[in-house]
Scaffold this motif. Structure first.
Motif, mmCIF file in Angstrom:
data_model
loop_
_atom_site.group_PDB
_atom_site.id
_atom_site.type_symbol
_atom_site.label_atom_id
_atom_site.label_comp_id
_atom_site.label_asym_id
_atom_site.label_seq_id
_atom_site.Cartn_x
_atom_site.Cartn_y
_atom_site.Cartn_z
ATOM 1 N N GLU A 261 -19.567 -36.619 -21.952
ATOM 2 C CA GLU A 261 -17.931 -37.260 -22.819
ATOM 3 C C GLU A 261 -17.386 -35.765 -22.410
ATOM 4 N N ARG A 262 -17.487 -34.874 -22.889
ATOM 5 C CA ARG A 262 -17.010 -33.718 -23.256
ATOM 6 C C ARG A 262 -16.041 -32.849 -21.828
ATOM 7 N N GLY A 263 -15.638 -34.094 -21.186
ATOM 8 C CA GLY A 263 -14.615 -34.197 -20.143
ATOM 9 C C GLY A 263 -14.273 -33.548 -18.745
ATOM 10 N N GLY A 264 -15.805 -32.375 -18.771
ATOM 11 C CA GLY A 264 -15.004 -31.250 -17.628
ATOM 12 C C GLY A 264 -15.348 -29.964 -17.983
ATOM 13 N N GLU A 265 -15.550 -30.023 -19.195
ATOM 14 C CA GLU A 265 -15.274 -28.269 -20.005
ATOM 15 C C GLU A 265 -15.957 -27.792 -19.385
ATOM 16 N N GLU A 266 -16.423 -26.374 -19.495
ATOM 17 C CA GLU A 266 -17.132 -25.441 -18.702
ATOM 18 C C GLU A 266 -18.462 -25.815 -18.901
ATOM 19 N N PRO A 267 -19.306 -25.816 -17.870
ATOM 20 C CA PRO A 267 -21.188 -25.764 -18.218
ATOM 21 C C PRO A 267 -21.579 -25.628 -18.727
ATOM 22 N N TRP A 268 -22.620 -25.474 -19.536
ATOM 23 C CA TRP A 268 -22.853 -24.964 -21.113
ATOM 24 C C TRP A 268 -24.989 -25.555 -20.832
ATOM 25 N N ALA A 269 -25.162 -24.956 -21.447
ATOM 26 C CA ALA A 269 -26.865 -24.590 -21.168
ATOM 27 C C ALA A 269 -27.415 -25.738 -22.412
ATOM 28 N N HIS A 270 -28.691 -25.858 -22.479
ATOM 29 C CA HIS A 270 -29.446 -27.117 -22.961
ATOM 30 C C HIS A 270 -30.782 -26.611 -23.110
ATOM 31 N N ILE A 271 -31.280 -26.877 -24.600
ATOM 32 C CA ILE A 271 -32.141 -26.273 -24.882
ATOM 33 C C ILE A 271 -33.298 -27.913 -25.328
#
Length: 180
Positions: free
Chosen positions: A88-98
């Motif tokens: 639901e961040r809605g198209g913001e930059e990709p992120w890493a998930h730990i």
């Protein structure tokens, strides 16, 4: 104790399986992980071979391990890149998930968790396609030790929560680290 922090190699899949099962057998597993020991123990060898192979090829999900001077594995952390719009961040930059953070009891308090996180975050920041500006994780409300560690590493609660997939009455909190 000095640790060598490195990605798992393809031919180490049996050791990866053993470490993951040790994590799921740990008394804190009920609040730390979303998979059960029984489910993961039933995975075929191909699952472990694929996981180890991806790490060996520097592809996510990538598993870092902390190898002690005796060659034993003291812990692990898994990191992956989620593409934009994946939630639901809605198209913001990709992120890493730990995910999949685990340190064997006899290695806790040695700094190994910090070293594993440093490697995972450095790997995330090194991505150029896609470029990563944020690292996130989810932590169970009762996992005070993990909460304290993540805060000490600079992660902050985002205010987002979700029900624990194993227990709808419990809450998990999202925490994030933004690139400086």
């Amino acid at each position: 104790m000095g640790y060598l922090i490195r990605p798992v190699k393809a031919d180490e899949w049996k050791r990866l399986r053993e470490l993951r099962l040790a994590a799921l057998a740990d008394p804190v597993a009920r609040i730390a992980f979303n998979e059960s020991f029984e489910k993961v123990a039933a995975y075929p060898d191909e699952v472990w071979q694929r996981r180890a192979g991806r790490s060996d090829e520097d592809r996510d999900p990538l598993t870092f391990i902390g190898e002690g001077p005796d060659g034993g594995w003291g812990g692990m952390v898994v990191v992956l890149v989620e593409k934009e719009g994946a939630d639901e961040r809605g198209g913001e930059e990709p992120w890493a998930h730990i995910v999949g953070v685990y340190v064997r009891p006899e290695h806790r308090g040695t700094g190994l968790a910090r070293e594993l996180f440093a490697a995972a975050v450095e790997w995330a920041w090194s991505r150029s396609e896609p470029a990563v500006e944020r690292v996130r994780l989810w932590v169970h409300e009762e996992n005070e030790r993990a909460l304290a560690l993540y805060r000490s590493l600079g992660f902050v609660e985002t205010g987002r929560t979700m029900a624990d997939p194993k227990d709808g009455t419990a809450i998990e909190h999202e925490m994030a680290l933004e690139r400086a």
